[in-house]
Design a protein around this motif. Structure first.
Motif, PDB file in Angstrom:
ATOM      1  N   HIS B   4       0.831  -1.207   0.000  1.00  0.00           N
ATOM      2  CA  HIS B   4       0.000   0.000   0.000  1.00  0.00           C
ATOM      3  C   HIS B   4       0.860   1.249   0.000  1.00  0.00           C
ATOM      4  CE1 HIS B   4      -3.487   2.393   2.068  1.00  0.00           C
ATOM      5  NE2 HIS B   4      -3.143   2.895   0.923  1.00  0.00           N
ATOM      6  N   LYS B   7       2.385   1.862  -3.312  1.00  0.00           N
ATOM      7  CA  LYS B   7       1.372   2.386  -4.214  1.00  0.00           C
ATOM      8  C   LYS B   7       1.177   3.891  -3.985  1.00  0.00           C
ATOM      9  CE  LYS B   7      -2.601   0.070  -5.999  1.00  0.00           C
ATOM     10  NZ  LYS B   7      -3.568  -0.959  -5.649  1.00  0.00           N
ATOM     11  N   SER B   8       1.138   4.260  -2.697  1.00  0.00           N
ATOM     12  CA  SER B   8       0.977   5.681  -2.377  1.00  0.00           C
ATOM     13  C   SER B   8       2.144   6.495  -2.911  1.00  0.00           C
ATOM     14  CB  SER B   8       0.897   5.890  -0.865  1.00  0.00           C
ATOM     15  OG  SER B   8      -0.087   5.075  -0.308  1.00  0.00           O
ATOM     16  N   ALA B  11       1.766   6.756  -6.710  1.00  0.00           N
ATOM     17  CA  ALA B  11       0.650   7.618  -7.108  1.00  0.00           C
ATOM     18  C   ALA B  11       0.987   9.083  -6.869  1.00  0.00           C
ATOM     19  CB  ALA B  11      -0.601   7.236  -6.325  1.00  0.00           C
ATOM     20  N   GLU B  12       1.580   9.358  -5.720  1.00  0.00           N
ATOM     21  CA  GLU B  12       1.909  10.737  -5.386  1.00  0.00           C
ATOM     22  C   GLU B  12       2.972  11.287  -6.330  1.00  0.00           C
ATOM     23  OE1 GLU B  12       0.681  12.979  -3.302  1.00  0.00           O
ATOM     24  OE2 GLU B  12       2.262  14.416  -3.772  1.00  0.00           O
ATOM     25  N   LYS B  15       1.319  11.978  -9.678  1.00  0.00           N
ATOM     26  CA  LYS B  15       0.435  13.142  -9.594  1.00  0.00           C
ATOM     27  C   LYS B  15       1.238  14.436  -9.565  1.00  0.00           C
ATOM     28  CE  LYS B  15      -0.287  15.395  -6.063  1.00  0.00           C
ATOM     29  NZ  LYS B  15      -0.407  15.637  -4.644  1.00  0.00           N
ATOM     30  N   THR B 105      -7.722   9.888   3.300  1.00  0.00           N
ATOM     31  CA  THR B 105      -7.455   8.524   2.854  1.00  0.00           C
ATOM     32  C   THR B 105      -6.567   7.805   3.862  1.00  0.00           C
ATOM     33  OG1 THR B 105      -5.384   8.961   1.729  1.00  0.00           O
ATOM     34  CG2 THR B 105      -7.398   9.399   0.487  1.00  0.00           C
ATOM     35  N   PRO B 106      -6.574   6.488   3.804  1.00  0.00           N
ATOM     36  CA  PRO B 106      -5.705   5.748   4.720  1.00  0.00           C
ATOM     37  C   PRO B 106      -4.290   5.579   4.167  1.00  0.00           C
ATOM     38  CG  PRO B 106      -7.132   4.248   3.536  1.00  0.00           C
ATOM     39  CD  PRO B 106      -7.451   5.610   3.027  1.00  0.00           C
ATOM     40  N   ALA B 107      -3.908   6.377   3.172  1.00  0.00           N
ATOM     41  CA  ALA B 107      -2.578   6.205   2.573  1.00  0.00           C
ATOM     42  C   ALA B 107      -1.495   6.494   3.611  1.00  0.00           C
ATOM     43  CB  ALA B 107      -2.425   7.160   1.398  1.00  0.00           C
ATOM     44  N   VAL B 112       3.351   9.264   0.994  1.00  0.00           N
ATOM     45  CA  VAL B 112       2.972  10.439   0.207  1.00  0.00           C
ATOM     46  C   VAL B 112       4.120  11.450   0.184  1.00  0.00           C
ATOM     47  CG1 VAL B 112       1.380  12.389   0.058  1.00  0.00           C
ATOM     48  CG2 VAL B 112       0.511  10.130   0.608  1.00  0.00           C
TER      49      VAL B 112
ATOM     50  N   TYR C 111      -5.324   8.827  -8.856  1.00  0.00           N
ATOM     51  CA  TYR C 111      -4.475   9.204  -7.728  1.00  0.00           C
ATOM     52  C   TYR C 111      -5.142   8.853  -6.396  1.00  0.00           C
ATOM     53  CZ  TYR C 111      -2.233  12.245  -4.317  1.00  0.00           C
ATOM     54  OH  TYR C 111      -1.617  12.733  -3.196  1.00  0.00           O
ATOM     55  N   PHE C 112      -6.363   9.335  -6.229  1.00  0.00           N
ATOM     56  CA  PHE C 112      -7.016   9.094  -4.937  1.00  0.00           C
ATOM     57  C   PHE C 112      -7.309   7.610  -4.734  1.00  0.00           C
ATOM     58  CE2 PHE C 112      -7.852  13.687  -5.225  1.00  0.00           C
ATOM     59  CZ  PHE C 112      -7.354  14.047  -3.992  1.00  0.00           C
ATOM     60  N   LYS C 114      -5.555   5.158  -5.685  1.00  0.00           N
ATOM     61  CA  LYS C 114      -4.342   4.466  -5.257  1.00  0.00           C
ATOM     62  C   LYS C 114      -4.025   4.760  -3.803  1.00  0.00           C
ATOM     63  CE  LYS C 114      -2.409   3.584  -9.687  1.00  0.00           C
ATOM     64  NZ  LYS C 114      -1.768   4.171 -10.847  1.00  0.00           N
ATOM     65  N   LEU C 115      -4.348   5.979  -3.375  1.00  0.00           N
ATOM     66  CA  LEU C 115      -4.126   6.281  -1.963  1.00  0.00           C
ATOM     67  C   LEU C 115      -5.016   5.400  -1.080  1.00  0.00           C
ATOM     68  CD1 LEU C 115      -3.765  10.164  -1.737  1.00  0.00           C
ATOM     69  CD2 LEU C 115      -2.000   8.457  -2.077  1.00  0.00           C
ATOM     70  N   TYR C 116      -6.142   4.942  -1.656  1.00  0.00           N
ATOM     71  CA  TYR C 116      -7.018   4.046  -0.908  1.00  0.00           C
ATOM     72  C   TYR C 116      -6.625   2.582  -1.099  1.00  0.00           C
ATOM     73  CZ  TYR C 116     -10.321   7.619   0.551  1.00  0.00           C
ATOM     74  OH  TYR C 116     -10.902   8.697   1.155  1.00  0.00           O
ATOM     75  N   ASN C 117      -5.547   2.385  -1.851  1.00  0.00           N
ATOM     76  CA  ASN C 117      -5.047   1.027  -2.057  1.00  0.00           C
ATOM     77  C   ASN C 117      -6.080   0.126  -2.728  1.00  0.00           C
ATOM     78  OD1 ASN C 117      -3.099  -0.901  -1.983  1.00  0.00           O
ATOM     79  ND2 ASN C 117      -3.586  -1.607   0.093  1.00  0.00           N
ATOM     80  N   ILE C 118      -6.740   0.646  -3.732  1.00  0.00           N
ATOM     81  CA  ILE C 118      -7.704  -0.166  -4.462  1.00  0.00           C
ATOM     82  C   ILE C 118      -6.945  -0.901  -5.573  1.00  0.00           C
ATOM     83  CG2 ILE C 118      -9.800  -0.087  -5.883  1.00  0.00           C
ATOM     84  CD1 ILE C 118     -10.284   2.692  -4.460  1.00  0.00           C
ATOM     85  N   PRO C 119      -7.133  -2.217  -5.691  1.00  0.00           N
ATOM     86  CA  PRO C 119      -6.404  -2.957  -6.730  1.00  0.00           C
ATOM     87  C   PRO C 119      -6.654  -2.355  -8.122  1.00  0.00           C
ATOM     88  CG  PRO C 119      -7.621  -4.447  -5.299  1.00  0.00           C
ATOM     89  CD  PRO C 119      -7.988  -3.077  -4.886  1.00  0.00           C
ATOM     90  N   ASN C 120      -5.610  -2.342  -8.959  1.00  0.00           N
ATOM     91  CA  ASN C 120      -5.674  -1.619 -10.230  1.00  0.00           C
ATOM     92  C   ASN C 120      -6.857  -1.982 -11.112  1.00  0.00           C
ATOM     93  OD1 ASN C 120      -3.495  -0.245  -9.439  1.00  0.00           O
ATOM     94  ND2 ASN C 120      -2.038  -1.254 -10.822  1.00  0.00           N
TER      95      ASN C 120
END
Lengths: 270, 273, 332
Positions: B4, B7-8, B11-12, B15, B105-107, B112, C111-112, C114-120
């Motif tokens: 996780h 992934k964060s 993603a960051e 972005k 979010t729980p990231a 981040v 972006y958001f 992924k921050l929630y860790n949702i599978p792609n």
């Protein structure tokens, strides 16, 4: 009408500025100025033990390196302050959504911009007073100052900076950008107008650019007036160039801004 | 580090990169500004070059190496500067309200911050490459002991500057008045970190300040490697110091992030501006 | 189920008293709030003014830490399990700022997500659905800065649904939206609750919206609950003090007039007369239920053409409540 516009804008800005970041903003600018001068002080006194080359004395007309760079830093502080404030005024209104309410009113552009300039000049003048106190220990000398030519230099510089910032303001609105345009202009001015070193060191093609930027003449006349004490007549050519450039920049700026601001509400949606 | 978090980070970074480099002019300005500043620094040495004190300076800078000295100092400085800038940009997310959404979010917060810093690593890496190529073309007499050492130089820039970046990010998250942090860290770092002025020449008080900036030791390593043909043993002391500073910064970051968020949750200052 | 008991929030703010001086000031934003949101239900949060609606929403969505009280969401504790709760709640606020303007709608959602860790795979599917749902399909790959206000807000809604939250907190979601979009949003909000069983907390300035959507309403004022119940209940409780009757009568003799005025003034009530072309309409506002007495009195002396007891509206209730509060405060 125009006087009212000027005063209203200046007062509004002062209120907003003192409310939003009073201490913070003030220290930021002063510290930047302080560190720049401290850097010069280190290079001059610690690294080179107070030695400058004859070439420098010949180019700058003084051997007082510290006063030379301190005046340069002051000028830069002023340039940055003016551009950040006056140039960004319109686009900030655009971003915050107040431009429309401004354009709806019968505001006078000249008055609006002068108001911004007035507020800016007052703030920066205050900052400079404190900066002068800070820099006296670093060796700022006023012994030879020629008051009349110093005043003339400052007056012309204000008009020139005003004109330049109006042009920059137009560019910012047109490209809807502040970051790129302002930093590019700052970098160019920092390198080419002789803030920290005489422009004669630059390659000649860069000096051509310097000669079209009023700040170059502002710096030269300011230094000659404060450090060497030259009077107005002996700096006639520099003053003439500065006056001509000021008028040109100012006229171009006013012509440009009127058109661009009028079109701004349409362009907001593009 | 779990999935996780990775992934964060990713993603960051994506972005941030897309947000900042939305215009191709950015790439241009990323080169033009540093070049202009580099030359400004170089020319500010001109009033002294060839003066009576030149021999003195040679002992710190190296004979006829002022430009190389400034160039490598500047390359190092850029790495750190990019991160401070990106942190500063990040602080604007508070105004635009997106910081609050990230906190929603729980990231992983550290993820981040790290992702955000990594986005500007791209920026510095790009400038580093261009400047290094420039340096190799400009100076035929670069003195490098082995092909292994420039890699060490890159690592001693990348890792400390990332640590610095996430530290800056978390510091900027903590406060609404970020302008003052910017001034307190950016300009003194350039001055006391020895990017422009030889660190060994500093008076002791300035050395004490400069010693805390990782830039000081990174710049010293880079210069030794590229200009003086240092081998590993020559830079051991700097590497140890750098490692200690990085660990310190990392721990501080963790602390700030934890304290920062709970502080924001208490005061509700996450979105107010 | 979301159960909040005695939630409390104080803000400590610095008040500038001079150039460098400031003093601390405590503001009680929420004094003590009980609130329940059941899955599949829409709960309205109405505030009179500066009531603490946003503060409540931010506390429930873990952005603010309560200073007192307790709250459990599906058995998780709001303070202790904040990170777990983040997975199952989300917030949608009105306004157009809270997205990245330089990214496209899709990039924002990616972006958001992924921050929630949702599978792609799932994330991509969900983004497609959400973009379709909020009607941004045609411009999903355009930078948000080119969007209109309404489109930005629709993206905001899509973002709020990206983690498929069990509880959704909506803070003025229709603020500034076009009427048709606002209507679609209301419809959608309803289906989120009814079909997908999400628990929804909604604040809105549009009382009609609350009345239409909400199963249950809390009215808060200055950080305190003033009243709760279904919109109908609230309206009728409050409206009891303001019954309204519209009566059309065929004539209005002086004797009746005197009798009516005496009767009404005895119970501190009032009436208005709208008469034209020989017809008489009187509108009586009163604190009491006097329907039968009125009918009796009027029918003795004239012919009643129509008699309407007005259905109490939530809006009237709120206005009355805020007037009562203002009166109480002024005399406190």
């Amino acid at each position: 009408m125009i006087i009212n516009n000027i005063l209203a804008t200046a007062r509004r800005n002062l209120t907003m500025q003192t409310r939003a970041y009073p201490v913070d903003f003030f220290f930021s600018k002063l510290l930047t100025c302080f560190f720049t001068i401290l850097g010069s002080f280190f290079i001059y006194n610690i690294v080179f033990k107070g030695n400058v080359t004859n070439e420098f004395i010949q180019y700058s007309g003084t051997s007082d390196y510290m006063s030379f760079t301190i005046l340069g830093s002051f000028m830069y502080l002023f340039v940055v302050g003016t551009f950040l404030n006056v140039s960004r005024s319109f686009i900030t209104e655009m971003r915050e959504g107040t431009l429309d309410s401004l354009l709806i009113s019968p505001v006078n552009y000249m008055g609006y911009l002068s108001g911004n300039m007035l507020e800016q000049t007052m703030i920066t003048a205050g900052e400079l007073l404190i900066a002068i106190l800070i820099t006296i220990p670093f060796g700022l000398r006023f012994a030879n100052i020629n008051v009349a030519s110093t005043m003339l230099s400052i007056a012309l510089t204000l008009i020139a900076l005003f004109g330049m910032s109006i042009i920059l303001s137009g560019i910012m609105i047109y490209f809807k950008d502040t970051y790129l345009s302002q930093n590019t202009v700052f970098s160019i001015i920092y390198l080419t107008t002789g803030i920290l070193f005489p422009i004669q060191y630059l390659p000649s093609w860069l000096q051509v650019i310097s000669n079209y930027i009023p700040v170059t003449y502002s710096l030269r006349t300011l230094r000659n007036s404060v450090l060497t004490g030259l009077d107005i007549t002996s700096q006639y050519n520099d003053f003439k160039q500065l006056a001509v450039l000021s008028i040109v920049y100012f006229t171009v700026g006013m012509l440009m801004i009127r058109r661009i601001v009028k079109k701004a509400p349409e362009r907001q949606f593009i | 580090m779990n999935k996780h978090m990775l992934k964060s980070i990713k993603a960051e970074a994506i972005k941030q990169h897309k947000s900042v480099y939305h215009s191709s002019l950015m790439y241009f300005s990323m080169l033009i500004w540093p070049v202009l500043h580099l030359f400004s620094s170089y020319y500010s040495y001109k009033p002294f070059e060839g003066s009576a004190a030149s021999e003195l300076v040679a002992k710190w800078v190296g004979e006829d190496m002022i430009f190389a000295f400034i160039l490598f100092g500047y390359i190092s400085f850029i790495f750190f500067k990019c991160f401070v800038q990106s942190a500063w940009r990040f602080s604007f997310e508070r105004i635009s309200g997106t910081l609050e959404l990230i906190y929603l979010t729980p990231a992983s917060r550290l993820g981040v911050m790290l992702g955000n810093a990594l986005a500007s690593l791209f920026e510095s890496a790009w400038m580093f490459t261009v400047f290094c190529v420039g340096a190799i073309v400009l100076f035929t007499d670069l003195n490098i002991s082995s092909i292994f050492m420039p890699i060490v130089a890159v690592f001693s820039l990348v890792i400390p500057s990332i640590c610095w970046g996430i530290f800056m990010n978390s510091l900027f998250m903590f406060s609404r008045d970020t302008g003052i942090f910017f001034t307190l860290f950016q300009t003194p770092m350039e001055l006391f970190g020895g990017a422009k002025i030889p660190f060994p020449a500093f008076p002791i008080w300035a050395k004490l300040i400069g010693g805390f900036f990782p830039l000081t030791w990174s710049a010293s390593i880079v210069r030794k490697i590229f200009m003086h043909g240092a081998i590993f043993a020559d830079i051991k002391a700097e590497l140890i110091l750098l490692t200690l500073i990085c660990i310190g910064l990392f721990l501080l970051t963790l602390l700030l992030l934890r304290r920062g968020e709970s502080y924001a949750r208490k005061t509700g200052n996450m979105a107010l501006f | 189920m979301l159960i909040a008991k005695g939630l409390k929030k104080n803000y400590i703010s610095k008040e500038k008293t001079g150039f460098l001086k400031s003093r601390l000031k405590t503001v009680e934003a929420i004094k003590s709030l009980d609130l329940t949101i059941r899955p599949g239900k829409i709960v309205g949060l109405l505030g009179l003014n500066g009531a603490g609606k946003t503060t409540t929403i931010k506390m429930l969505s873990t952005l603010l830490e309560p200073d007192g009280g307790s709250c459990s969401i599906d058995g998780l504790d709001l303070t202790r399990d904040a990170f777990k709760i983040k997975h199952i709640v989300n917030m949608i606020a009105g306004g157009e700022r809270m997205v990245y303007w330089r990214l496209t709608a899709r990039e924002n959602l990616e972006y958001f997500g992924k921050l929630y860790n949702i599978p792609n795979n799932e994330l991509n599917k969900r983004i497609d659905n959400l973009i379709e749902f909020v009607g941004l399909n045609e411009r999903a790959n355009e930078a948000v800065e080119k969007y209109s206000k309404g489109m930005k807000q629709r993206l905001q809604i899509a973002r709020g649904l990206i983690n498929d939250p069990k509880y959704l907190f909506m803070d003025e979601p229709t603020l500034g939206l076009d009427a048709p979009i606002a209507r679609d949003l209301r419809k959608f909000t309803k289906s989120l609750a009814n079909k997908e069983g999400k628990g929804i907390l909604l604040t809105s300035h549009y009382i009609n919206e609350i009345e239409e959507l909400c199963d249950y309403v809390y009215i808060i004022n200055q950080g305190q609950k003033v009243m709760e119940g279904s919109p109908k209940e609230i309206a009728s409780i409050v409206a009891n003090c303001t019954n309204k009757y519209h009566i059309k009568i065929n004539s209005f003799p002086d004797k009746l007039k005197v009798q009516l005025e005496t009767y009404l003034s005895a119970i501190q009530s009032d009436y208005q007369l709208d008469g034209a072309d020989g017809s008489f309409e009187i509108c009586v506002s009163t604190h009491k239920d006097i329907q039968s007495e009125l009918i009796a009195m009027l029918s003795q002396q004239t012919k009643i053409i129509s008699f309407a007891a007005m259905e109490p509206k939530l809006e009237d209730a709120i206005i009355t409540l805020s007037e009562v509060r203002a009166y109480e405060q002024a005399h406190a």
